[in-house]
Design an enzyme around this catalytic site. Structure first.
Site, PDB file in Angstrom:
ATOM      1  CB  ALA A 100      -7.791  -2.709   7.368  1.00  0.00           C
ATOM      2  CG  ASP A 101      -7.709  -5.772   3.193  1.00  0.00           C
ATOM      3  OD1 ASP A 101      -8.426  -5.145   2.402  1.00  0.00           O
ATOM      4  OD2 ASP A 101      -6.479  -5.624   3.252  1.00  0.00           O
ATOM      5  CD  GLN A 136      -0.666  -8.985   5.158  1.00  0.00           C
ATOM      6  OE1 GLN A 136       0.278  -8.425   4.633  1.00  0.00           O
ATOM      7  NE2 GLN A 136      -1.850  -8.406   5.301  1.00  0.00           N
ATOM      8  CD  GLU A 179      -4.612  -9.071   3.922  1.00  0.00           C
ATOM      9  OE1 GLU A 179      -4.805  -7.856   4.060  1.00  0.00           O
ATOM     10  OE2 GLU A 179      -3.865  -9.562   3.047  1.00  0.00           O
ATOM     11  CG  HIS A 228      -2.022  -1.030   1.112  1.00  0.00           C
ATOM     12  ND1 HIS A 228      -2.985  -1.022   0.123  1.00  0.00           N
ATOM     13  CD2 HIS A 228      -2.288  -2.124   1.879  1.00  0.00           C
ATOM     14  CE1 HIS A 228      -3.796  -2.055   0.286  1.00  0.00           C
ATOM     15  NE2 HIS A 228      -3.395  -2.740   1.334  1.00  0.00           N
TER      16      HIS A 228
END
Length: 267
Positions: free
Chosen positions: A174-175, A147, A149, A45
């Site tokens: 967050a995701d 990760q 997510e 990101h």
């Protein structure tokens, strides 16, 4: 070339980290000084590439803080380049199942254990072939963090945990909250229940659970549950909020009031 971050996770020693999104070797070196155990260089990101990751690795190298690098995707070509410039610990985003976890592990291993291309004469990782037996030693020093997510990844967590070579599993709040229908609200009770269950499950499987959360109370809660690598802040947020607070103290309150709207954010 010993990976002290991997050794700390294996020994069960909690590691406190900071997220780096400014994509600057100057700020990376500045933030290597406060004493965080690890620093995440974000290639997903933040506007990083192999060259900017390299300069940040070089800037952090003289300090005790250990670098962790997140590529933009689970891409063996990109991973190969990141390893060659000296990355030893990878945080691979959006791993959905065991096959994708195996793909990430194989990208970090020289044959026959994996598919990493041999180019050590050109690589900072081997000190340009000055590290004796680098090709024989490198595989054991790679630390692969994957990760999870999404709800799909959570469902497949038991199989992901069975993959040899996965050292830790990072929960992306967050995701995950967005996938669960609570975008922008990772503190929703259903999201928190899923996170807490995953932390316990990962630790019970003998792997290291990890997460990013700027909320101090939640960070301590996750550590109590057994999380072993926890990022507790983001450089961009720290800079922005401190600047907004300073401006507000001199009569400019517009930017700080906007920031207050995001109290439920991970960052």
């Amino acid at each position: 070339m010993e990976n002290s971050f991997k050794a700390a996770l294996k020994a069960g020693r909690p590691q406190i980290g900071l997220w780096l999104g400014l994509s600057s070797s100057y700020s990376a070196e500045l933030l290597a000084g406060p004493g965080f155990d690890w620093l995440l260089i974000d290639g997903e990101h933040a506007p990083n590439n192999v060259q900017t990751v390299l300069t940040q690795l070089q800037a952090i190298a003289p300090y005790p803080s250990q670098p962790v690098v997140r590529p933009s995707w689970n891409d063996p070509v990109q991973i190969k380049q990141l390893l060659d410039v000296g990355t030893q610990t990878l945080l691979v985003p959006m791993v959905q199942n065991a096959d994708e976890a195996r793909k990430a592990v194989r990208a970090t291993r020289y044959p026959p254990a994996g598919i990493r291309g041999v180019g050590s004469a050109l690589a900072r990782a081997s000190r340009w072939n000055r590290i004796p037996d680098y090709l024989q030693k490198a595989n054991d020093q790679m630390c692969v963090l994957v990760q999870i997510e999404t709800r799909e990844a959570m469902k497949n967590l038991p199989q992901i945990l069975d993959v040899e070579g996965v050292d830790g599993v990072f929960i992306g709040p967050a995701d995950l909250s967005a996938d669960m229908g609570y975008a922008g609200n990772p503190q929703h009770p259903e999201v928190q229940a899923a996170i807490e269950q995953a932390i316990v499950q990962i630790r019970e499987a003998g792997k290291a659970p990890g997460i990013l959360i700027a909320n101090e109370q939640l960070a301590k809660r996750y550590l109590e549950l057994g999380a072993l690598f926890v990022a507790v802040g983001v450089d961009t947020t720290l800079l922005a909020r401190a600047a907004e607070a300073l401006a507000a103290r001199f009569g400019n309150s517009s930017s700080i009031s906007m920031a207050k709207q995001n109290n439920n954010s991970v960052y």
